[in-house]
Design an enzyme around this catalytic site. Structure first.
Site, PDB file in Angstrom:
ATOM      1  N   GLY A   1    -155.549  94.687  17.400  1.00  0.00           N
ATOM      2  CA  GLY A   1    -154.346  95.081  18.118  1.00  0.00           C
ATOM      3  C   GLY A   1    -153.030  95.065  17.392  1.00  0.00           C
ATOM      4  O   GLY A   1    -152.025  95.529  17.939  1.00  0.00           O
TER       5      GLY A   1
ATOM      6  N   GLU B   1    -160.567  91.428  15.085  1.00  0.00           N
ATOM      7  CA  GLU B   1    -161.148  92.748  14.800  1.00  0.00           C
ATOM      8  C   GLU B   1    -160.082  93.840  14.770  1.00  0.00           C
ATOM      9  O   GLU B   1    -159.974  94.639  15.684  1.00  0.00           O
ATOM     10  CB  GLU B   1    -162.278  93.079  15.775  1.00  0.00           C
ATOM     11  N   PRO B   2    -159.311  93.871  13.708  1.00  0.00           N
ATOM     12  CA  PRO B   2    -158.293  94.917  13.582  1.00  0.00           C
ATOM     13  C   PRO B   2    -158.882  96.256  13.161  1.00  0.00           C
ATOM     14  O   PRO B   2    -159.874  96.305  12.429  1.00  0.00           O
ATOM     15  CB  PRO B   2    -157.389  94.376  12.469  1.00  0.00           C
ATOM     16  N   GLY B   3    -158.285  97.326  13.643  1.00  0.00           N
ATOM     17  CA  GLY B   3    -158.686  98.671  13.232  1.00  0.00           C
ATOM     18  C   GLY B   3    -157.485  99.395  12.655  1.00  0.00           C
ATOM     19  O   GLY B   3    -157.349  99.605  11.452  1.00  0.00           O
ATOM     20  N   ARG B   4    -156.538  99.697  13.557  1.00  0.00           N
ATOM     21  CA  ARG B   4    -155.337 100.466  13.195  1.00  0.00           C
ATOM     22  C   ARG B   4    -154.622  99.878  11.972  1.00  0.00           C
ATOM     23  O   ARG B   4    -154.238 100.602  11.060  1.00  0.00           O
ATOM     24  CB  ARG B   4    -154.392 100.434  14.404  1.00  0.00           C
TER      25      ARG B   4
ATOM     26  N   ARG C   1    -152.871 112.015  19.240  1.00  0.00           N
ATOM     27  CA  ARG C   1    -152.077 110.863  19.691  1.00  0.00           C
ATOM     28  C   ARG C   1    -150.707 111.223  20.298  1.00  0.00           C
ATOM     29  O   ARG C   1    -150.322 110.627  21.307  1.00  0.00           O
ATOM     30  CB  ARG C   1    -151.919 109.837  18.562  1.00  0.00           C
TER      31      ARG C   1
ATOM     32  N   CYS D   1    -153.617 126.604  21.527  1.00  0.00           N
ATOM     33  CA  CYS D   1    -153.073 127.330  22.676  1.00  0.00           C
ATOM     34  C   CYS D   1    -152.681 126.383  23.798  1.00  0.00           C
ATOM     35  O   CYS D   1    -153.262 126.414  24.895  1.00  0.00           O
ATOM     36  CB  CYS D   1    -154.092 128.336  23.178  1.00  0.00           C
ATOM     37  N   GLU D   2    -151.770 125.498  23.520  1.00  0.00           N
ATOM     38  CA  GLU D   2    -151.242 124.552  24.501  1.00  0.00           C
ATOM     39  C   GLU D   2    -149.782 124.340  24.149  1.00  0.00           C
ATOM     40  O   GLU D   2    -149.484 123.990  22.991  1.00  0.00           O
ATOM     41  CB  GLU D   2    -151.939 123.176  24.374  1.00  0.00           C
TER      42      GLU D   2
ATOM     43  N   TYR E   1    -157.333 106.455  14.435  1.00  0.00           N
ATOM     44  CA  TYR E   1    -157.424 107.160  15.721  1.00  0.00           C
ATOM     45  C   TYR E   1    -156.950 108.617  15.641  1.00  0.00           C
ATOM     46  O   TYR E   1    -156.448 109.158  16.626  1.00  0.00           O
ATOM     47  CB  TYR E   1    -156.655 106.399  16.822  1.00  0.00           C
TER      48      TYR E   1
HETATM   49  C1  LIG Z   1    -162.626  95.669  21.623  1.00  0.00           C
HETATM   50  C2  LIG Z   1    -161.670  96.187  20.621  1.00  0.00           C
HETATM   51  N1  LIG Z   1    -161.563  95.554  19.455  1.00  0.00           N
HETATM   52  C3  LIG Z   1    -160.739  96.004  18.478  1.00  0.00           C
HETATM   53  C4  LIG Z   1    -159.960  97.122  18.664  1.00  0.00           C
HETATM   54  C5  LIG Z   1    -159.057  97.572  17.557  1.00  0.00           C
HETATM   55  O1  LIG Z   1    -157.741  97.545  17.887  1.00  0.00           O
HETATM   56  P1  LIG Z   1    -156.624  97.939  16.834  1.00  0.00           P
HETATM   57  O2  LIG Z   1    -157.042  99.216  16.204  1.00  0.00           O
HETATM   58  O3  LIG Z   1    -155.409  98.062  17.611  1.00  0.00           O
HETATM   59  O4  LIG Z   1    -156.545  96.826  15.835  1.00  0.00           O
HETATM   60  C6  LIG Z   1    -160.034  97.808  19.882  1.00  0.00           C
HETATM   61  C7  LIG Z   1    -159.191  98.994  20.110  1.00  0.00           C
HETATM   62  O5  LIG Z   1    -158.899  99.431  21.164  1.00  0.00           O
HETATM   63  C8  LIG Z   1    -160.914  97.329  20.885  1.00  0.00           C
HETATM   64  O6  LIG Z   1    -161.013  97.956  22.056  1.00  0.00           O
END
Ligand SMILES: Cc1ncc(COP(=O)(O)O)c(C=O)c1O
Length: 439
Positions: free
Chosen positions: A252, A294-297, A334, A365-366, A394
């Protein structure tokens, strides 16, 4: 033109007056690989991984960093995360498949989802999955059924909805009471889920999980979520001797998409998460669990930029100037989905003043297919290469073929070399799964 804060760490203007990333001239990359082109800077991804590891190591030696691959599920990027020693979170059978192909061992894979299908669960159980993060009572039932057939035991975590608002866009807020995810605390549901899981001979309950949302700037919400989770652990320990070995406090962390954004640092994030857990368990007289995040972004977002070619320019005197590019909502939804804001620049005019206000439109076309409203860029002309930074998370993950547009190629750049990690789709790919009405 400054691009230090929003752009990858290797971004600079080169002698030709072009934007350069990872030692590669972005204008040359666009020529060579075509546009739209998603460019990932390897150094930025590795740097973010190392920052996370260093920040958490400063507080604990019992932690695990899990890449949330929903941000960008890609073989080469997953392999890079594996090289950096990270684990992986998958949210579907497809992401599980990519993680396995990338070489992740079972014990490093966490399987999420509020509605994992029977097929997906079977696929993951058969292939070996370290942890299933169970989201509902139905899933507990289904998992037990599948495990009984296999005569196997499975490690799980339970996803808890702590009822905390994360102050982010409602579409990416996940921990509030009114959420489709996880076991809520109301009516003792979370406690009941813990009891059920502990009583199952087929499940090994390792701990709890909570993720309250994405693109979070205010860390206090985490503190509150941790407090609530630890209260639940204490209650479950008192009621049925539950031992919480793992506490997954989600991902997050927000990133900077424009110069105005001011996200928290990874160091502060690590402090709030680890010390937050430590303080709460100490106060409750509980042992310190392994802290999982668990970071993604924040691992891949800043590393990616998208290069488009400018096509039509439409000036409506006194109203606005539309600069249309050869991509848009099919490679970056996004702005339309969350009202996300981006910056832009012309990679071939990197040294020129950004003195023109334009609206960057996609080719779909939007009318809503607008990538950036009121972007400040150098004076645009057809053929320019327009870059939007912060598209590493994302964007490709949510890409589509809307209007029959092809998903872009993805290249990974490092020290002057560019490698294709996802090929551009072709028209043949577009119809590869179609079948004609008549043969
Ligand atoms: C369960 C869970 N873990 C981790 C993430 C990754 O979040 P972020 O990309 O904000 O770090 C998400 C994203 O929505 C999620 O739903």
């Amino acid at each position: 033109m400054t691009h230090t804060l929003v752009y990858p760490i290797t971004a600079r203007n080169n002698a030709a007056g072009h934007l350069e990333i990872g030692g590669c001239d972005v204008v040359e990359l666009a020529e060579r690989f075509g546009t739209p082109l998603l460019i990932y800077d390897e150094a930025t991804i590795r740097d973010q991984c190392q920052r996370y590891k260093a920040a958490f190591s400063a507080h604990s030696d019992n932690f695990e960093i899990i890449y949330a691959s929903k941000a960008f599920s890609c073989l080469a990027i997953n392999q890079l995360m594996l090289e950096e020693g990270l684990s992986i979170d998958v949210s579907s059978g497809g992401e599980y498949h990519v993680a396995k192909l990338a070489g992740f061992p079972s014990e490093k894979i966490f399987f999420h989802g509020n509605n994992k299908t029977r097929d997906e669960l079977e696929y993951a159980l058969d292939g070996g999955v370290g942890y299933v993060v169970v989201d509902s009572f139905q899933e507990l039932d289904l998992l037990e059924q599948l495990l009984a057939k296999r005569g196997a035991k499975q490690r799980i975590l339970l996803r808890i909805t702590p009822g905390v608002e994360a102050h982010t866009h409602s579409y990416i807020e996940t921990g509030q009471v009114d959420s489709k995810f996880g076991f809520g605390l109301g009516d003792g549901l979370a406690l009941e889920a813990i009891r059920r899981a502990m009583n199952s001979p087929l499940l090994e309950l390792m701990g709890l999980h909570a993720h309250i949302g994405s693109q979070i700037f205010q860390l206090e919400a985490y503190r509150r979520a941790i407090e609530i989770l630890v209260q639940l652990v204490a209650q479950a320990r008192a009621s049925f001797s539950f031992e919480c070995r793992y506490l997954n406090v989600g991902g997050g962390l927000g990133i900077r998409y424009t110069q105005e954004d001011s996200p928290s640092s990874i160091a502060d994030y690590a402090r709030v998460k680890v010390e937050g857990v430590r303080e709460e368990v100490r106060a409750a007289g509980l042992p310190m669990p392994r802290v999982l995040i668990e970071p993604g972004r924040s691992l891949v977002g800043k590393a990616g930029v998208t290069a488009y070619r400018v096509g039509t320019i439409k000036e409506i005197p006194g109203v606005r100037t539309y600069v249309s590019v050869d991509g848009g909502m099919s490679d970056n939804i996004r702005p339309m989905l969350y009202g996300a804001r981006y910056e832009g620049m012309l990679a071939n005019k990197a040294n020129l003043p950004a003195d023109t206000t334009v609206t960057v439109a996609g080719k779909h076309c939007e009318s809503g297919d607008i990538l950036i409203k009121d972007a400040q860029i150098a004076r645009p002309e057809p053929g320019d290469i327009l870059v939007t930074p912060g598209t590493g998370a994302y964007c490709f993950a949510m890409a589509s073929n809307y209007n029959g547009n092809l998903r872009p190629a993805v290249v990974l750049v490092r020290e002057g070399e560019a490698r294709v990690i996802i090929e551009r789709e072709t028209y043949a790919d577009l119809v590869a799964k179609h079948r004609p009405l008549r043969h």
